[in-house]
Design an enzyme around this catalytic site. Structure first.
Site, PDB file in Angstrom:
ATOM      1  N   GLU A 160     -26.998  11.104  -3.060  1.00 25.18           N
ATOM      2  CA  GLU A 160     -25.541  11.333  -3.112  1.00 25.18           C
ATOM      3  C   GLU A 160     -25.224  12.411  -4.139  1.00 25.18           C
ATOM      4  O   GLU A 160     -24.385  13.281  -3.914  1.00 25.18           O
ATOM      5  CB  GLU A 160     -24.805  10.040  -3.493  1.00 25.18           C
ATOM      6  CG  GLU A 160     -24.892   8.950  -2.451  1.00 25.18           C
ATOM      7  CD  GLU A 160     -24.092   7.711  -2.845  1.00 25.18           C
ATOM      8  OE1 GLU A 160     -22.982   7.845  -3.373  1.00 25.18           O
ATOM      9  OE2 GLU A 160     -24.592   6.595  -2.618  1.00 25.18           O
TER      10      GLU A 160
ATOM     11  N   ARG B  80       0.825  -1.221   0.000  1.00 22.95           N
ATOM     12  CA  ARG B  80       0.000   0.000   0.000  1.00 22.95           C
ATOM     13  C   ARG B  80       0.850   1.259   0.000  1.00 22.95           C
ATOM     14  O   ARG B  80       0.491   2.258  -0.622  1.00 22.95           O
ATOM     15  CB  ARG B  80      -0.920   0.016   1.222  1.00 22.95           C
ATOM     16  CG  ARG B  80      -2.037  -0.993   1.138  1.00 22.95           C
ATOM     17  CD  ARG B  80      -2.957  -0.849   2.345  1.00 22.95           C
ATOM     18  NE  ARG B  80      -3.855  -1.973   2.446  1.00 22.95           N
ATOM     19  CZ  ARG B  80      -5.039  -2.048   1.853  1.00 22.95           C
ATOM     20  NH1 ARG B  80      -5.469  -1.064   1.114  1.00 22.95           N
ATOM     21  NH2 ARG B  80      -5.796  -3.109   1.994  1.00 22.95           N
TER      22      ARG B  80
ATOM     23  N   ARG C 166     -10.249   1.745  -2.631  1.00 27.56           N
ATOM     24  CA  ARG C 166      -9.010   1.322  -1.980  1.00 27.56           C
ATOM     25  C   ARG C 166      -8.967   1.954  -0.595  1.00 27.56           C
ATOM     26  O   ARG C 166      -9.279   3.146  -0.450  1.00 27.56           O
ATOM     27  CB  ARG C 166      -7.758   1.789  -2.747  1.00 27.56           C
ATOM     28  CG  ARG C 166      -7.682   1.364  -4.185  1.00 27.56           C
ATOM     29  CD  ARG C 166      -7.800  -0.116  -4.392  1.00 27.56           C
ATOM     30  NE  ARG C 166      -6.777  -0.907  -3.723  1.00 27.56           N
ATOM     31  CZ  ARG C 166      -6.853  -2.221  -3.584  1.00 27.56           C
ATOM     32  NH1 ARG C 166      -7.895  -2.886  -4.050  1.00 27.56           N
ATOM     33  NH2 ARG C 166      -5.896  -2.876  -2.969  1.00 27.56           N
TER      34      ARG C 166
ATOM     35  N   THR D 158     -10.393  10.665   7.738  1.00 26.67           N
ATOM     36  CA  THR D 158      -9.383  10.489   8.784  1.00 26.67           C
ATOM     37  C   THR D 158      -8.905   9.034   8.701  1.00 26.67           C
ATOM     38  O   THR D 158      -9.524   8.235   7.975  1.00 26.67           O
ATOM     39  CB  THR D 158      -9.980  10.789  10.178  1.00 26.67           C
ATOM     40  OG1 THR D 158     -11.156  10.001  10.339  1.00 26.67           O
ATOM     41  CG2 THR D 158     -10.317  12.262  10.339  1.00 26.67           C
TER      42      THR D 158
ATOM     43  N   HIS E 115     -20.067   8.342   1.598  1.00 22.93           N
ATOM     44  CA  HIS E 115     -20.305   6.959   2.012  1.00 22.93           C
ATOM     45  C   HIS E 115     -21.812   6.698   1.978  1.00 22.93           C
ATOM     46  O   HIS E 115     -22.587   7.513   2.482  1.00 22.93           O
ATOM     47  CB  HIS E 115     -19.750   6.727   3.422  1.00 22.93           C
ATOM     48  CG  HIS E 115     -19.899   5.307   3.855  1.00 22.93           C
ATOM     49  ND1 HIS E 115     -19.118   4.298   3.339  1.00 22.93           N
ATOM     50  CD2 HIS E 115     -20.758   4.721   4.728  1.00 22.93           C
ATOM     51  CE1 HIS E 115     -19.486   3.146   3.885  1.00 22.93           C
ATOM     52  NE2 HIS E 115     -20.477   3.378   4.725  1.00 22.93           N
TER      53      HIS E 115
ATOM     54  N   GLU F 104      -9.213   6.391  10.369  1.00 22.15           N
ATOM     55  CA  GLU F 104     -10.211   5.355  10.653  1.00 22.15           C
ATOM     56  C   GLU F 104     -11.159   5.236   9.453  1.00 22.15           C
ATOM     57  O   GLU F 104     -11.622   6.268   8.933  1.00 22.15           O
ATOM     58  CB  GLU F 104     -10.986   5.783  11.893  1.00 22.15           C
ATOM     59  CG  GLU F 104     -11.830   4.718  12.520  1.00 22.15           C
ATOM     60  CD  GLU F 104     -11.017   3.704  13.302  1.00 22.15           C
ATOM     61  OE1 GLU F 104     -11.534   2.604  13.492  1.00 22.15           O
ATOM     62  OE2 GLU F 104      -9.868   4.021  13.695  1.00 22.15           O
ATOM     63  N   LEU F 105     -11.480   4.015   9.017  1.00 19.99           N
ATOM     64  CA  LEU F 105     -12.315   3.826   7.822  1.00 19.99           C
ATOM     65  C   LEU F 105     -13.716   4.401   8.009  1.00 19.99           C
ATOM     66  O   LEU F 105     -14.384   4.118   9.014  1.00 19.99           O
ATOM     67  CB  LEU F 105     -12.421   2.322   7.506  1.00 19.99           C
ATOM     68  CG  LEU F 105     -13.208   1.967   6.233  1.00 19.99           C
ATOM     69  CD1 LEU F 105     -12.465   2.402   4.986  1.00 19.99           C
ATOM     70  CD2 LEU F 105     -13.520   0.482   6.202  1.00 19.99           C
TER      71      LEU F 105
HETATM   72  C1  GRF Z   1     -21.476   5.338  -4.397  1.00 13.04           C
HETATM   73  O1  GRF Z   1     -22.609   4.774  -3.838  1.00 13.04           O
HETATM   74  C2  GRF Z   1     -20.524   5.731  -3.319  1.00 13.04           C
HETATM   75  O2  GRF Z   1     -21.137   6.261  -2.189  1.00 13.04           O
HETATM   76  C3  GRF Z   1     -19.913   4.398  -3.003  1.00 13.04           C
HETATM   77  O3  GRF Z   1     -19.705   3.812  -4.260  1.00 13.04           O
HETATM   78  C4  GRF Z   1     -20.664   4.311  -5.171  1.00 13.04           C
HETATM   79  C5  GRF Z   1     -19.926   4.917  -6.320  1.00 13.04           C
HETATM   80  O4  GRF Z   1     -20.771   5.227  -7.366  1.00 13.04           O
HETATM   81  N1  GRF Z   1     -18.764   4.497  -2.178  1.00 13.04           N
HETATM   82  P1  GRF Z   1     -20.248   6.119  -8.563  1.00 13.04           P
HETATM   83  O5  GRF Z   1     -18.939   5.530  -9.054  1.00 13.04           O
HETATM   84  O6  GRF Z   1     -20.076   7.518  -8.052  1.00 13.04           O
HETATM   85  O7  GRF Z   1     -21.322   6.006  -9.604  1.00 13.04           O
END
Ligand code: GRF
Length: 197
Positions: free
Chosen positions: A175, A66, A92, A142, A110, A144-145
């Site tokens: 989103e 990594r 990743r 940060t 997320h 932490e995941l």
């Molecule tokens: C989204 O739901 C994001 O929150 C998650 O992976 C997905 C990615 O979708 N981590 P995209 O590549 O933006 O269409």
């Protein structure tokens, strides 16, 4: 001063597209590069179509090293002098070394209402738990995941008959609204002179 934003993706890049499309006009930031960890990431073509430079740093040749992968990531990114990184479906896990270097300058989206459901398969886990609502979170990264200060969340109802796919689609729509709004707010907060002209 216009901020330069690097966007990291692994897949279709639909969030990346919304971020890129939001950074026009009086927006205080512009995309400087879209970087994927695989040449197969469909979002690369979508970035190119929108005139954004693209890069690939494939993680596979590093065979689990990594630190070496992140050194390549860092040097590729630095050629574009980004002020900020937006992780947008970048699959990743980043080490503490890389995250610390970008602390306060790296955001993530997320697909859950953090702190619930860190990690993968968030929609299936929310359904299994019998949640009545679900959603997404934009947060600072940060070590932490899926942790770090929360900048904003958007909620959706869980409907009778939902599958992980139908729920994911409903969350993804949110989103697409939330991430551009939080990025804009974050940059304006960071550079108050931009806000006042
Ligand atoms: C989204 O739901 C994001 O929150 C998650 O992976 C997905 C990615 O979708 N981590 P995209 O590549 O933006 O269409």
């Amino acid at each position: 001063m216009t901020r330069r934003v690097a966007i990291l993706i692994s897949g279709s890049g639909s969030n990346m597209v919304k971020l890129v499309e939001s950074m026009t006009g009086d927006h205080p930031a512009r995309p400087c590069v879209v970087l994927a960890n695989s040449a197969d990431a469909k979002g690369l073509e979508r970035a190119r179509e929108r005139g954004v430079p693209t890069e690939v740093v494939d993680h596979r040749p590093f065979k689990g090293d990594r630190a070496a992968f992140e050194a390549a990531l860092q040097s590729t990114l630095m050629a574009y002098q980004p002020d900020l990184i937006c992780l947008a479906g970048f699959m990743r896990v980043l080490t503490e070394g890389f995250v610390s270097r970008w602390r306060g300058r790296m955001l993530n989206i997320h697909p859950s209402l953090l702190p619930k459901y860190r990690g993968l398969h968030t929609h299936a886990r929310a359904l299994d738990a019998g949640e009545t609502e679900h959603g997404c979170t934009v947060h600072e990264v940060t070590p932490e995941l899926d942790d770090g200060p929360i900048l904003g969340q958007a909620r959706v109802p869980v409907l009778t008959g939902d599958t992980p796919e139908t729920l994911a689609a409903r969350v993804l729509e949110e989103e697409h609204r939330l991430y551009p709004a939080m990025l804009r707010q974050f940059v304006l907060r960071d550079t108050p002179s931009v806000q006042t002209g």
